[in-house]
Design a protein around this motif. Structure first.
Motif, PDB file in Angstrom:
ATOM      1  N   ARG A  22      35.451  36.704  42.220  1.00 30.14           N
ATOM      2  CA  ARG A  22      36.628  36.006  41.710  1.00 30.14           C
ATOM      3  C   ARG A  22      36.593  36.075  40.187  1.00 30.14           C
ATOM      4  O   ARG A  22      35.617  35.699  39.568  1.00 30.14           O
ATOM      5  N   ILE A  42      43.554  39.742  46.211  1.00 33.13           N
ATOM      6  CA  ILE A  42      44.469  38.618  46.053  1.00 33.13           C
ATOM      7  C   ILE A  42      44.653  38.392  44.556  1.00 33.13           C
ATOM      8  O   ILE A  42      43.672  38.341  43.808  1.00 33.13           O
ATOM      9  N   ASN A  44      46.431  35.757  41.838  1.00 36.10           N
ATOM     10  CA  ASN A  44      47.115  34.479  41.639  1.00 36.10           C
ATOM     11  C   ASN A  44      47.582  33.870  42.957  1.00 36.10           C
ATOM     12  O   ASN A  44      48.690  33.335  43.064  1.00 36.10           O
ATOM     13  N   GLY A  45      46.727  33.986  43.971  1.00 35.44           N
ATOM     14  CA  GLY A  45      47.010  33.395  45.269  1.00 35.44           C
ATOM     15  C   GLY A  45      47.920  34.214  46.153  1.00 35.44           C
ATOM     16  O   GLY A  45      48.185  33.826  47.300  1.00 35.44           O
TER      17      GLY A  45
END
Length: 235
Positions: A22, A42, A44-45
């Motif tokens: 991350r 992924i 920003n979500g």
């Protein structure tokens, strides 16, 4: 890019996805996670893409190559967006490409390919003498560089009408398309991946001076087919 994936894919585990890395960068958070046999990116979500199926990425590269003039024996290609590496790997497997440049703005994604979990997919292609990875924002690269290519294969959004970040809209504007045209050699091909067709974008390509504008569908398991928008820079 892909905005969704098939939850019933047999390669997927029912267990919760495992976050492998991350990072927080200038464009927000980027996450690499494993879900069963799949690797997923992924941002920003928002789910961007995974390693389940590379048909879209392969067609993006092949459609651009096949649309080139017959006398373009050793063409060059710019791939916009490294993603999970499918477009790069497919281009590197084709000896007809003389030069393969890949522009990727996320340092994390580049490193996941260079020495991380995505290396198994793209390691050979990265080592290919024709390959060059360029860490840059595609919009700035297209506007500011004097490089020329025979094909631009762009896959940084979910399409002209569904961009990943707000600023990307400018790529599909008259100014952005004019910048793409300037980066193409005469007769060069602009190929843009999209999650859905866009008649308005086809018209924008024609208004920007491109010829032979068409949209090629890519069948998917469920829902509306993905597409590749294709256009030729006039001589």
């Amino acid at each position: 890019m892909h905005v969704s994936y098939e939850p019933n894919d047999p390669t997927e585990s029912t267990a919760a996805p495992l976050v492998l890395d991350r990072r927080t960068g200038p464009h927000g958070e980027v996450v690499l996670r494993r879900h069963g046999e799949l690797l997923q990116i992924i941002a920003n979500g928002v789910f961007l893409m995974d390693t389940s199926d590379g048909r879209s990425e392969r067609l993006l590269v092949d459609a651009a190559r096949d649309a080139l003039p017959r006398d373009r024996a050793r063409p060059s290609v710019l791939i916009g967006g490294l993603g999970v590496g499918f477009s790069l790997v497919h281009a590197a497997a084709d000896e007809r490409w003389a030069r393969i440049d890949v522009v990727e703005r996320e340092r994390a994604i580049i490193e996941w390919h260079q020495n991380g979990p995505l290396y198994d997919i793209s390691g050979k292609a990265l080592a290919d003498r024709r390959t060059r990875i360029i860490e840059a924002d595609l919009l700035a690269y297209v506007h500011d560089r004097n490089e020329r290519y025979d094909a631009l294969c762009l896959d940084i959004d979910n399409g002209p009408d569904w961009t990943v970040t707000e600023g990307n809209h400018s790529l599909y504007s008259p100014q952005g398309l004019a910048a793409c045209a300037r980066m193409l050699n005469s007769g060069g091909v602009l190929a843009i991946w999209s999650a859905q067709p866009s008649g308005d974008f086809e018209e924008s390509l024609r208004n920007a001076g491109f010829s032979n504008v068409r949209t090629e569908e890519i069948p998917v398991v469920r829902g509306v087919p993905d597409v590749v928008h294709l256009a030729i820079r006039a001589a």
